[in-house]
Write an enzyme that holds these catalytic residues in place. Structure first.
Site, mmCIF file in Angstrom:
data_model
loop_
_atom_site.group_PDB
_atom_site.id
_atom_site.type_symbol
_atom_site.label_atom_id
_atom_site.label_comp_id
_atom_site.label_asym_id
_atom_site.label_seq_id
_atom_site.Cartn_x
_atom_site.Cartn_y
_atom_site.Cartn_z
ATOM 1 N N ASP A 1 5.907 0.529 -1.957
ATOM 2 C CA ASP A 1 4.449 0.535 -2.068
ATOM 3 C C ASP A 1 4.036 -0.626 -2.974
ATOM 4 O OD1 ASP A 1 2.198 2.918 -1.391
ATOM 5 O OD2 ASP A 1 1.594 1.518 -2.971
ATOM 6 N N SER A 2 2.807 -1.106 -2.785
ATOM 7 C CA SER A 2 2.341 -2.206 -3.632
ATOM 8 C C SER A 2 1.802 -1.686 -4.966
ATOM 9 C CB SER A 2 1.254 -3.002 -2.904
ATOM 10 O OG SER A 2 0.232 -2.134 -2.475
ATOM 11 N N ALA B 1 4.666 -4.385 1.839
ATOM 12 C CA ALA B 1 5.535 -3.805 2.878
ATOM 13 C C ALA B 1 5.909 -4.836 3.944
ATOM 14 C CB ALA B 1 4.845 -2.607 3.525
ATOM 15 N N ASP C 1 3.323 4.345 7.192
ATOM 16 C CA ASP C 1 2.005 5.001 7.067
ATOM 17 C C ASP C 1 1.047 4.117 6.270
ATOM 18 O OD1 ASP C 1 -0.029 6.908 7.071
ATOM 19 O OD2 ASP C 1 0.767 7.950 5.322
ATOM 20 N N PHE D 1 4.825 2.176 2.586
ATOM 21 C CA PHE D 1 3.514 2.636 2.108
ATOM 22 C C PHE D 1 3.665 4.058 1.561
ATOM 23 C CE2 PHE D 1 2.988 -0.255 5.689
ATOM 24 C CZ PHE D 1 2.181 -1.245 5.162
ATOM 25 N N CYS E 1 -4.329 5.279 10.476
ATOM 26 C CA CYS E 1 -5.458 6.124 10.067
ATOM 27 C C CYS E 1 -6.770 5.379 10.251
ATOM 28 C CB CYS E 1 -5.281 6.613 8.634
ATOM 29 S SG CYS E 1 -5.192 5.302 7.437
ATOM 30 N N ARG F 1 5.024 15.786 7.042
ATOM 31 C CA ARG F 1 6.136 15.844 6.085
ATOM 32 C C ARG F 1 7.096 16.951 6.508
ATOM 33 N NH1 ARG F 1 1.898 14.278 2.439
ATOM 34 N NH2 ARG F 1 1.210 16.392 2.017
#
Ligand code: SAH
Length: 407
Positions: free
Chosen positions: A257-258, A291, A311, A235, A351, A214
């Protein structure tokens, strides 16, 4: 007397090289009668001392090693190793804890801090603990008391509600361990301010592993983008990258985002920040969408962005899922590239532990090749230094990313 685990002949090498996990297949026999969670001494087939750790017969990882020295694992040991992990954050503290700001960072990073199964995160005056193994679970009261003694937090809260506990024969455990319960939302400060929901949020409430990235986004906007900056934060979760962009000034941030809960919390966090006054023309959108779908629609609308942050959650949970995950990452990055103005930036992450940094770079390369665009790697990205990775434990290095300039 602690019980003894005898390792099969020829299977001691990873232990001698300080990998902390001993799988059941490497074990010749158990001598003694330990209770699950007890400390065991690990020896070679010819009875040489190798290590000491805690034992769980229910887990495939039967022993997690705590020390490779012939020393007792008593309360003094736990106090010393916890204090060492905390001391390892000292440089960081002076860096981010200016004027008693409400800092948030990781204090104990499990295996990578030589404390397998234990995560401790700090959010302002509170600690949030995750116990991932039986060995930690049976020592939880002692560990919480040591943390209280060492750090004097207002309170310690537990968020041990993760699936991996099932593999250790443990159910979810959530609630107050020491001191006061934290408030429903804890405000924390970075370049932007955020509310963190430590009781219901992902992980212990916030993606602390992205803190340094960030900061990199903040610097990038300040240094390299003049005029209005259109930032797409895919995301977004509770707006980590989006609000950081807004704090840099002059940004229009589109957060996708969902999860409606995550977006609502992001929107609440706007109230904590000076950019709500829109001094430099800041503006923001929070869009609940898939997304992948959002990207297709944005391409149809011929939208363009100066910066895209991507992300996603973990796509590959094991080796079998790598191929499918690679297609997902490629699809995302391909469409992200297409939305970026010439001279703009893509900040893209994976990730998935099962996808190496090398493989991830190849996937992103494949996506780029399909677009005919050009891209330069400005930085290889990873977690910040509050998430150290033990050199002997590659499994701990799951987060990888690239900062790319795109032409
Ligand atoms: N970038 C965030 C963390 C992202 S975690 C930060 O720095 O804080 C992954 C997020 O992806 C979660 O918030 C989850 O709700 C969201 N998500 C999962 N699948 C999604 C999908 N198909 N489309 C959009 N969002 C999704």
């Amino acid at each position: 007397m602690t019980a003894t685990i005898v390792i099969k002949k020829g299977r001691e090498k990873p232990i001698a090289q300080q990998h902390p996990w001993i799988f059941s297949g490497a074990i010749e026999k158990l001598q003694g009668n330990p209770a699950p969670g007890d400390i065991v001494t690990v020896v070679s087939y010819d009875n040489r001392f190798l290590a000491r750790g805690y034992w769980n017969p229910k887990s495939q990882i039967q022993v997690r090693i705590l020390t490779w020295q012939d020393e007792p694992i008593d309360e003094g040991w736990w106090r010393r190793i916890l204090a060492r992990a905390v001391a390892g954050r000292a440089i960081l503290n002076t860096h981010i804890e200016r004027d008693g700001a409400a800092a948030a960072y990781r204090l104990v990073n499990a295996e990578s801090d030589y404390l397998p199964g234990l995560i401790v995160d700090r959010y302002d005056k509170w600690l949030v603990v995750q116990s991932l193994t039986l060995g930690i679970e049976v020592r939880k009261p002692m560990i919480a008391a040591l943390l209280a003694e060492l750090l004097k937090p207002a309170g310690i809260y537990e968020r041990s509600d993760v699936d991996v506990r099932g593999k250790e024969g443990l159910k979810a455990a959530v609630g107050r361990l020491e001191g006061e319960s934290p408030p429903a939302l804890i405000p924390i400060e970075e370049t932007s301010h955020f509310y963190v929901d430590v009781m219901n949020g992902h992980k212990t409430g916030f993606y602390l592993d992205q803190r340094e990235n960030r900061r990199i986004l903040f610097d990038l906007i300040n240094q390299d983008i003049s005029g209005e900056c259109r930032l797409l934060n895919l995301f977004s979760y509770t707006g980590g990258f989006g609000l950081t962009g807004l704090a840099a000034g002059g940004v229009h941030a589109v957060n996708v985002d969902s999860s409606l809960d995550a977006l609502e919390l992001a929107e609440k966090s706007i109230q904590l920040n000076s950019f709500r006054e829109q001094q430099h023309g800041e503006s923001w959108e929070f869009i609940q969408a898939d997304a992948f779908d959002y990207l297709h629609d944005a391409l149809d609308r011929r939208e363009q962005f100066d910066i895209v942050v991507c992300d996603p959650p973990k796509f590959a949970h094991n080796k079998q899922q790598v191929e499918r995950a690679a297609r997902g990452y490629k699809d995302l990055n391909l469409n992200a590239f297409k939305l970026i103005k010439s001279g703009g930036y893509l900040i893209t992450f994976s990730c998935s532990g099962a996808i190496s940094a090398d493989l991830f770079q190849k996937i992103v390369f494949g996506a780029l090749a399909d677009t005919g665009r050009q891209a330069q790697i400005l930085r290889h990205l990873g977690p910040g230094d509050d998430h150290p990775a033990a050199l002997t434990f590659p499994e701990g290095s799951y987060l990888k990313g690239l900062l790319l300039r795109v032409y």
